[in-house]
Design a protein around this motif. Sequence first.
Motif, PDB file in Angstrom:
ATOM      1  N   ARG A  55     -20.711  14.132  20.311  1.00  0.00           N
ATOM      2  CA  ARG A  55     -20.835  15.019  19.129  1.00  0.00           C
ATOM      3  C   ARG A  55     -20.485  14.539  17.940  1.00  0.00           C
ATOM      4  O   ARG A  55     -19.757  13.704  18.103  1.00  0.00           O
ATOM      5  CB  ARG A  55     -20.104  16.125  19.489  1.00  0.00           C
ATOM      6  N   PRO A  56     -21.135  14.636  16.937  1.00  0.00           N
ATOM      7  CA  PRO A  56     -20.878  14.151  15.443  1.00  0.00           C
ATOM      8  C   PRO A  56     -19.398  14.017  15.393  1.00  0.00           C
ATOM      9  O   PRO A  56     -18.898  12.737  14.750  1.00  0.00           O
ATOM     10  CB  PRO A  56     -21.841  14.935  14.697  1.00  0.00           C
ATOM     11  N   ASP A  57     -18.667  14.952  15.502  1.00  0.00           N
ATOM     12  CA  ASP A  57     -17.195  14.975  15.214  1.00  0.00           C
ATOM     13  C   ASP A  57     -16.253  13.951  15.963  1.00  0.00           C
ATOM     14  O   ASP A  57     -15.078  13.891  15.525  1.00  0.00           O
ATOM     15  CB  ASP A  57     -16.697  16.176  15.144  1.00  0.00           C
ATOM     16  N   ALA A  58     -16.873  13.467  17.009  1.00  0.00           N
ATOM     17  CA  ALA A  58     -16.121  12.677  18.052  1.00  0.00           C
ATOM     18  C   ALA A  58     -16.690  11.313  18.208  1.00  0.00           C
ATOM     19  O   ALA A  58     -16.208  10.345  18.895  1.00  0.00           O
ATOM     20  CB  ALA A  58     -16.023  13.269  19.263  1.00  0.00           C
ATOM     21  N   VAL A  59     -17.518  10.854  17.390  1.00  0.00           N
ATOM     22  CA  VAL A  59     -18.134   9.521  17.311  1.00  0.00           C
ATOM     23  C   VAL A  59     -17.247   8.293  17.213  1.00  0.00           C
ATOM     24  O   VAL A  59     -17.023   7.411  17.877  1.00  0.00           O
ATOM     25  CB  VAL A  59     -19.257   9.583  16.557  1.00  0.00           C
ATOM     26  N   THR A  60     -16.378   8.474  15.971  1.00  0.00           N
ATOM     27  CA  THR A  60     -15.363   7.647  15.793  1.00  0.00           C
ATOM     28  C   THR A  60     -14.537   7.542  16.956  1.00  0.00           C
ATOM     29  O   THR A  60     -13.819   6.298  17.182  1.00  0.00           O
ATOM     30  CB  THR A  60     -14.621   8.095  14.572  1.00  0.00           C
ATOM     31  N   ASP A  61     -13.904   8.611  17.604  1.00  0.00           N
ATOM     32  CA  ASP A  61     -12.815   8.401  18.777  1.00  0.00           C
ATOM     33  C   ASP A  61     -13.752   7.967  19.947  1.00  0.00           C
ATOM     34  O   ASP A  61     -12.931   7.125  20.564  1.00  0.00           O
ATOM     35  CB  ASP A  61     -12.401   9.921  19.085  1.00  0.00           C
ATOM     36  N   PHE A  62     -14.781   8.083  20.082  1.00  0.00           N
ATOM     37  CA  PHE A  62     -15.657   7.445  21.199  1.00  0.00           C
ATOM     38  C   PHE A  62     -15.687   6.196  21.175  1.00  0.00           C
ATOM     39  O   PHE A  62     -15.496   5.265  22.127  1.00  0.00           O
ATOM     40  CB  PHE A  62     -17.143   8.262  21.335  1.00  0.00           C
ATOM     41  N   ILE A  63     -15.937   5.553  20.132  1.00  0.00           N
ATOM     42  CA  ILE A  63     -15.951   3.975  19.829  1.00  0.00           C
ATOM     43  C   ILE A  63     -14.977   3.387  19.936  1.00  0.00           C
ATOM     44  O   ILE A  63     -14.479   2.492  20.570  1.00  0.00           O
ATOM     45  CB  ILE A  63     -16.789   3.947  18.229  1.00  0.00           C
ATOM     46  N   ILE A  64     -13.850   3.988  19.554  1.00  0.00           N
ATOM     47  CA  ILE A  64     -12.213   3.520  19.565  1.00  0.00           C
ATOM     48  C   ILE A  64     -12.073   3.699  21.051  1.00  0.00           C
ATOM     49  O   ILE A  64     -11.469   2.692  21.643  1.00  0.00           O
ATOM     50  CB  ILE A  64     -11.216   4.646  19.047  1.00  0.00           C
ATOM     51  N   GLY A  65     -12.410   4.728  21.909  1.00  0.00           N
ATOM     52  CA  GLY A  65     -11.877   4.542  23.408  1.00  0.00           C
ATOM     53  C   GLY A  65     -12.708   3.591  24.259  1.00  0.00           C
ATOM     54  O   GLY A  65     -12.236   3.109  25.047  1.00  0.00           O
ATOM     55  N   ILE A  66     -14.029   3.459  23.609  1.00  0.00           N
ATOM     56  CA  ILE A  66     -14.902   2.221  24.592  1.00  0.00           C
ATOM     57  C   ILE A  66     -14.454   0.879  24.107  1.00  0.00           C
ATOM     58  O   ILE A  66     -14.348  -0.059  25.102  1.00  0.00           O
ATOM     59  CB  ILE A  66     -16.366   2.558  24.596  1.00  0.00           C
ATOM     60  N   SER A  67     -13.839   0.922  23.100  1.00  0.00           N
ATOM     61  CA  SER A  67     -13.198  -0.403  22.521  1.00  0.00           C
ATOM     62  C   SER A  67     -11.809  -0.742  23.197  1.00  0.00           C
ATOM     63  O   SER A  67     -11.554  -1.784  23.583  1.00  0.00           O
ATOM     64  CB  SER A  67     -13.032  -0.424  20.851  1.00  0.00           C
ATOM     65  N   ILE A  68     -11.222   0.427  23.446  1.00  0.00           N
ATOM     66  CA  ILE A  68      -9.947   0.272  24.319  1.00  0.00           C
ATOM     67  C   ILE A  68     -10.282  -0.263  25.473  1.00  0.00           C
ATOM     68  O   ILE A  68      -9.313  -1.072  26.189  1.00  0.00           O
ATOM     69  CB  ILE A  68      -9.324   1.462  24.251  1.00  0.00           C
ATOM     70  N   SER A  69     -11.434   0.505  26.037  1.00  0.00           N
ATOM     71  CA  SER A  69     -11.882   0.178  27.578  1.00  0.00           C
ATOM     72  C   SER A  69     -12.230  -1.466  27.620  1.00  0.00           C
ATOM     73  O   SER A  69     -11.596  -1.904  28.700  1.00  0.00           O
ATOM     74  CB  SER A  69     -12.869   0.898  27.921  1.00  0.00           C
ATOM     75  N   PHE A  70     -12.862  -1.924  26.598  1.00  0.00           N
ATOM     76  CA  PHE A  70     -13.205  -3.304  26.753  1.00  0.00           C
ATOM     77  C   PHE A  70     -11.926  -4.198  26.557  1.00  0.00           C
ATOM     78  O   PHE A  70     -11.882  -5.022  27.418  1.00  0.00           O
ATOM     79  CB  PHE A  70     -14.207  -3.283  25.559  1.00  0.00           C
ATOM     80  N   ILE A  71     -11.116  -4.007  25.480  1.00  0.00           N
ATOM     81  CA  ILE A  71     -10.266  -4.742  25.482  1.00  0.00           C
ATOM     82  C   ILE A  71      -9.047  -4.895  26.217  1.00  0.00           C
ATOM     83  O   ILE A  71      -8.593  -6.070  26.830  1.00  0.00           O
ATOM     84  CB  ILE A  71      -9.557  -4.521  23.611  1.00  0.00           C
ATOM     85  N   VAL A  72      -8.467  -3.960  26.586  1.00  0.00           N
ATOM     86  CA  VAL A  72      -7.549  -3.795  27.838  1.00  0.00           C
ATOM     87  C   VAL A  72      -8.169  -4.407  29.148  1.00  0.00           C
ATOM     88  O   VAL A  72      -7.350  -5.071  29.695  1.00  0.00           O
ATOM     89  CB  VAL A  72      -7.362  -2.278  28.094  1.00  0.00           C
ATOM     90  N   THR A  73      -9.655  -4.173  29.385  1.00  0.00           N
ATOM     91  CA  THR A  73      -9.854  -4.820  30.509  1.00  0.00           C
ATOM     92  C   THR A  73      -9.944  -6.368  30.638  1.00  0.00           C
ATOM     93  O   THR A  73      -9.564  -7.231  31.336  1.00  0.00           O
ATOM     94  CB  THR A  73     -11.505  -4.386  30.763  1.00  0.00           C
ATOM     95  N   VAL A  74     -10.340  -6.690  29.355  1.00  0.00           N
ATOM     96  CA  VAL A  74     -10.411  -8.054  29.138  1.00  0.00           C
ATOM     97  C   VAL A  74      -8.939  -8.816  29.331  1.00  0.00           C
ATOM     98  O   VAL A  74      -8.917  -9.666  29.750  1.00  0.00           O
ATOM     99  CB  VAL A  74     -11.169  -8.566  27.705  1.00  0.00           C
TER     100      VAL A  74
END
Length: 476
Positions: free
Chosen positions: A441-460
């Motif tokens: 949803r357009p109002d959640a795009v920024t938080d989605f990008i932050i979420g998958i960035s957290i997923s990537f960084i924490v996993t690495v």
Amino acid sequence: MNSKKVASDIVTALGGPENIVTGTHCATRLRLVLQDEALVDEEKLNQLDVVKGTFSTQGQYQIIIGAGTVNTVYAQFVKEADLNENTSKEEVKQAGSKKMNPFQRLIKTLSDIFVPIIPAIVAGGLLMGIHNVLTSAGLFFDDQSIIEAFPQIEDFASMVNLFANAAFVFLPVLIGFSAAKQFGGNAYLGAALGMIMVHPDLLNAYGAGEAALSGDVPTWSIFSLEIGQVGYQGTVLPVLAAAFLLAKIEQFFRKIVPSVLDNLLTPLLTLFITGFLTFTVIGPFMRSGGDWITQGLVFLYETVGPIGGAIFGALYAPIVITGVHHSFIAIEVQLLADIARTGGTFIFPIASAANVAQGAAALTVFWLTTNQKMKGTASASGISALLGITEPAIFGVNLKLRFPFYAALIGSSVAAAYITWQQVLSGALGPAGIPGVIAIRPDAVTDFIIGISISFIVTVVMTIVFSKTIGKKQDI
């Protein structure tokens, strides 16, 4: 590559020709049904340069080889294993189904019903996303939507909305066709049943709640029964149950009706009896069941919050291993069909974060390892997982080494907690990975990008930490 020797080595590692029931291949994998998977020498298989990973799912033992190469290997494999080269994927699926327990067969059936209709649902969902972009105020202009800023495209937005809603309004037709086919009935009778359930003479399901409050629900009065004339637009469980009943009733009449009358009486009796039972018993009961499931999930999402999200995020990859994740499609479709009340699906954003975590773990292994075969597997499968296809990364790298898989679970859990906390919802289905941003949803795009960035960084970070602790004794 000596494909004949590779095929011979694979057959030997699988326990010999006598342990191989049947097999076929897809774009990247050998898909085999074995007599006894305990006889497989996985260590020997994984030592072969051509083998990128192995896993067992839905009664099939699958060997990941790679695009292009798998065709050459399969051509020799069928000779070494004395198999029919023209065995279809459907025949292999049926053979694999016989080895499943009842729960696994249920999950497979749900998957087989919904996978064929996913393109229609995805197309409708993404069109819905485009409509949301055009009509959401404040997205590009202060306190204005695009169509308010440019009124000349309002009719275009209206057309997009019609295209977007069609797949959900007539969802029972799609499910009826696919489900009746899977349950052994006539697919076109299943589609006709779906059409009956969304006939325009019925009260639209989306207006049923308001009509019930005002007491304006139309009914049929038949044999002293008051039967509600309410449609089933956007529902899943009622049409699944009705299609199952239709298939069984049709099979019953095929057995007892004389062949000379079969084409006349069987469709007539099947459709009439199933339709009557759908509106009197199956439909009302299953509609309530679908509402309870949806309300329960939304309740957990809204009340348990980040803790529930973290648990779901940690469990998603293990669920993928079992294949149970295919059953989520039915739930997501129900959430999206009732998007006015639910706001969308929270499963898709969490699934995307979990897939990105598996990709991040595999790519970190690519950076850490000195093994050239592992580098090749980790790079290709890691990128694939970021795009939404995680099986090669899970089975070819992360589970094999174990510590990257643990790291991915942590990364996925943390990201899912954030996504749940910010109430990130998807307005459509799409590729569950980085490209999934187009379905959010357009109002959640920024938080989605932050979420998958957290997923990537924490996993690495966790993969590197675990490589020095849990994985320090492994030769990667």
